[in-house]
Design a protein around this motif. Structure first.
Motif, short mmCIF file in Angstrom:
data_model
loop_
_atom_site.label_atom_id
_atom_site.label_comp_id
_atom_site.label_asym_id
_atom_site.label_seq_id
_atom_site.Cartn_x
_atom_site.Cartn_y
_atom_site.Cartn_z
N UNK A 124 -0.41 8.64 15.46
CA UNK A 124 -1.51 8.26 14.56
C UNK A 124 -1.86 6.78 14.73
N UNK A 125 -0.83 5.93 14.79
CA UNK A 125 -1.08 4.48 14.89
C UNK A 125 -1.60 4.11 16.29
N UNK A 126 -1.07 4.75 17.34
CA UNK A 126 -1.58 4.46 18.69
C UNK A 126 -3.03 4.90 18.78
N UNK B 64 -1.26 14.90 7.21
CA UNK B 64 -1.17 13.44 7.28
C UNK B 64 -2.37 12.81 6.59
N UNK B 65 -2.19 11.56 6.27
CA UNK B 65 -3.27 10.80 5.65
C UNK B 65 -3.35 9.45 6.32
N UNK B 66 -4.24 8.62 5.83
CA UNK B 66 -4.43 7.31 6.45
C UNK B 66 -4.89 6.34 5.35
N UNK B 67 -4.33 5.15 5.36
CA UNK B 67 -4.71 4.15 4.35
C UNK B 67 -6.19 3.79 4.45
N UNK C 293 0.83 -1.21 0.00
CA UNK C 293 0.00 0.00 0.00
C UNK C 293 0.86 1.26 0.00
N UNK C 294 2.20 1.06 0.14
CA UNK C 294 3.12 2.19 0.12
C UNK C 294 2.85 3.21 1.23
N UNK C 295 2.49 2.70 2.40
CA UNK C 295 2.17 3.60 3.51
C UNK C 295 3.32 3.72 4.48
N UNK C 296 3.13 4.55 5.49
CA UNK C 296 4.16 4.75 6.52
C UNK C 296 3.85 3.90 7.75
N UNK C 297 2.57 3.74 8.05
CA UNK C 297 2.21 2.96 9.23
C UNK C 297 0.90 2.24 9.03
N UNK C 298 0.76 1.14 9.78
CA UNK C 298 -0.48 0.36 9.70
C UNK C 298 -0.75 -0.26 11.07
N UNK D 58 -6.41 14.01 2.84
CA UNK D 58 -5.30 14.35 3.73
C UNK D 58 -5.73 15.57 4.52
N UNK D 59 -5.13 15.72 5.68
CA UNK D 59 -5.52 16.88 6.48
C UNK D 59 -4.43 17.27 7.45
#
Ligand code: NI
Length: 153
Positions: free
Chosen positions: A131-133, A87-90, A42-47, A96-97
């Motif tokens: 964001x992930x927490x 930032x964005x989110x998968x 997904x080419x993301x930074x975190x999941x 984005x916001x």
């Protein structure tokens, strides 16, 4: 390793508080492996695990040099400063916001074998840890957004 479908906003899994991981077993290992594969594809930074429909406190973060950080039962123990960035989110595709996050964040977490460690992230990684927490407590960034921004893709 297998790709797991990423849940999108509106899916009830994204609103739930996740359970602590208690067994550092094969099931956890394959979850983490699949999450890493899914994040790469997904080419993301975190999941976070709830994004693939698993209500457990597990997170993967893509670091530099193709490395991946696995965080089980992460707890934020310290933050410093704050800044606003986009930032964005998968789980929230096409959006984005701007969100205010700490400049530096330290977590205590466990690795896949149950070994406790501390990790500090700055800037993007501080943002990503927070964001992930948040995901593990059923919170999406859209609830904290200052304003949405246009994205081109
Ligand atoms: Ni997200």
């Amino acid at each position: 390793m297998a790709y797991r479908k990423i849940r999108e906003i509106g899916d009830p899994c994204l609103k739930k508080k996740c359970r602590q991981v208690e067994e550092f077993d094969e099931r956890l290992h394959s979850l983490l492996d699949d999450m890493k594969e899914t994040l790469r594809l997904a080419n993301g930074v975190g999941l976070a695990a709830p994004q693939v429909g698993i209500l457990k406190r597990a997170v993967v973060i893509a670091l530099e040099d193709n490395k991946m950080l696995e965080l089980v039962n992460p707890t934020i123990i310290k933050t410093e400063g704050s800044y606003v960035d986009t930032e964005g989110c998968l789980s929230v595709p096409g959006k984005a916001g701007e969100v205010e996050r700490p400049k530096k964040t330290t977590v205590i977490a466990y690795d896949r074998n149950g070994k406790r460690f501390e990790y500090t992230g700055e800037d993007l990684y501080s943002r990503c840890l927070c964001h992930e927490c948040d995901h593990l407590d059923g919170t999406l960034y859209v609830e904290k957004v200052i304003r949405f921004v246009d994205i081109e893709d």
